[in-house]
Write an enzyme that holds these catalytic residues in place. Structure first.
Site, short mmCIF file in Angstrom:
data_model
loop_
_atom_site.label_atom_id
_atom_site.label_comp_id
_atom_site.label_asym_id
_atom_site.label_seq_id
_atom_site.Cartn_x
_atom_site.Cartn_y
_atom_site.Cartn_z
N GLU A 76 0.81 -1.22 0.00
CA GLU A 76 0.00 0.00 0.00
C GLU A 76 0.84 1.28 0.00
O GLU A 76 0.44 2.29 -0.59
CB GLU A 76 -0.94 0.00 1.21
CG GLU A 76 -2.06 -1.04 1.13
CD GLU A 76 -1.62 -2.42 1.55
OE1 GLU A 76 -2.41 -3.38 1.35
OE2 GLU A 76 -0.49 -2.57 2.08
N PHE A 101 -6.01 -0.12 5.44
CA PHE A 101 -4.68 -0.11 4.85
C PHE A 101 -4.32 1.27 4.31
O PHE A 101 -3.16 1.70 4.38
CB PHE A 101 -4.59 -1.15 3.73
CG PHE A 101 -4.91 -2.55 4.18
CD1 PHE A 101 -4.65 -2.97 5.47
CD2 PHE A 101 -5.49 -3.45 3.30
CE1 PHE A 101 -4.94 -4.26 5.89
CE2 PHE A 101 -5.78 -4.75 3.70
CZ PHE A 101 -5.52 -5.15 4.99
N ARG A 184 -19.06 -1.66 -1.69
CA ARG A 184 -18.77 -2.45 -2.88
C ARG A 184 -19.76 -3.61 -3.02
O ARG A 184 -20.57 -3.86 -2.13
CB ARG A 184 -17.35 -3.02 -2.81
CG ARG A 184 -17.12 -3.86 -1.55
CD ARG A 184 -16.06 -4.92 -1.73
NE ARG A 184 -16.22 -5.75 -2.89
CZ ARG A 184 -16.88 -6.91 -2.90
NH1 ARG A 184 -17.47 -7.37 -1.80
NH2 ARG A 184 -16.96 -7.63 -4.00
#
Length: 332
Positions: A76, A101, A184
């Site tokens: 990341e 993250f 999502r």
């Protein structure tokens, strides 16, 4: 001897990350499809992710534009640094990963490589707040507080599929870094019936009511609308003010609605009580000398448990039933 039939246990698990209720209308992958539509008219839009394309709906973009899709692996910090480099060269990166993250593991890279130079990078982060049962390692309960504190950063917490679909072109038109929470998969379609249009930096009154003003963002706007309908049976009028943009905050609309006399103001957010929408609204009200009865519905200042989402939402007070019960208690 009488017996009481036991209710069958709901089969669910910590892996469930959908907040759609049973039978609720949803749309599949609104972010992925909206980004594809945007990229058809903007050739500098690229998609970048850290091994999570499938789990942030960015794989839809990658399939349509494979030459503009960058899979950076489970790295990341590298992801954010590379996005900054692309932005310096004129690209507009849409960067996806999980919210934990982005905001915890890569915070310094966002701060120094992206935000300080006010680069045009859009960070779209999945599993915000308590939308996964995987425990503290995956629950981004403090992401809004972290990103609100970062100079130059615009912060967005969309409610549903329509919000996300309209958010994508809006943040693309905005020059500068953006942090947006992402729902999502099969995302509820809630706002279609409210003649709603996303506008960056604007709060929208979705329904009115004389007893309570619920100021909410993200999935808690969906919950607030459900609570408002439920409390109608008790003759409690609940107004719902949706605040999709956490920073910059639409203080003018918030103050206008909070100044109306006779209403308790309640901020509902899928975030810790520290540093999010609740404290932002409280500071706005206090600074303007507006002092209605005030309460917060939010996640506690603690590491949250792992488990099934329906159970966790009840436990931490952000389910429809627990919200309604809290409001009735506060109203006396």
């Amino acid at each position: 001897m009488s017996t009481v039939a036991k209710k069958p246990k709901l089969k669910t698990s910590a892996m469930i990350a959908s907040i759609a209720g049973e039978g609720q209308v949803t749309r599949s992958a609104p972010f992925g499809h909206a980004l594809v539509e945007l990229a058809r008219s903007k050739s500098n839009v690229i998609g970048m992710t850290a091994d999570l394309g499938k789990y942030t709906d960015l794989h839809i973009f990658g399939k349509e534009f494979p030459d503009r899709y960058y899979q950076m692996g489970m790295a990341e910090q590298l992801l954010m640094g590379a996005a900054a480099g692309f932005a310096h060269e004129g690209a507009q990166p849409f960067v996806t990963t999980y919210a934990v993250f982005a905001t915890r593991r890569a915070y310094d890279f966002i701060h120094q490589a992206i935000a300080e130079d006010n680069l045009d990078v859009k960070i779209v982060a999945a599993l915000p707040g308590l939308t996964t049962g995987y425990g503290p390692s995956h629950q981004a309960a403090e992401d809004l507080a972290l990103m609100r504190a970062m100079p130059n950063m615009t912060v967005i917490d969309p409610c549903d599929a329509l919000d996300i679909e309209q958010m994508v072109p809006a943040i693309a038109a905005h020059k500068g870094p953006v942090y947006a929470r992402l729902l999502r998969g099969n995302v509820p379609a809630v706002l279609d019936e409210y003649d709603y249009k996303f506008e960056l930096g604007k709060a929208k009154l979705l329904r009115d009511g004389n007893d309570v003003l619920l100021i909410s963002s993200g999935i808690m706007t969906m919950r607030s609308l459900e609570v408002a309908k439920a409390l109608e049976a008790d003759n409690i009028g609940v107004a719902v003010l949706h605040v999709p943009t956490i920073k910059p905050l639409d203080t003018a609309t918030i103050l206008r609605e909070a100044k109306r006399t006779g209403r308790m103001v309640i901020v509902a957010e899928n975030h810790t009580v520290i540093g999010g929408l609740g404290e932002a609204v409280a500071g706005t009200l206090l600074g303007a000398g507006v002092t209605p009865p005030f309460r917060q519905i939010a996640l506690p200042d603690e590491f949250l448990a792992a488990g099934a989402l329906p159970t966790l939402h009840d436990r931490y007070g952000i389910s429809t039933d627990t919200m309604a019960a809290s409001i009735k208690t506060w109203l006396g």
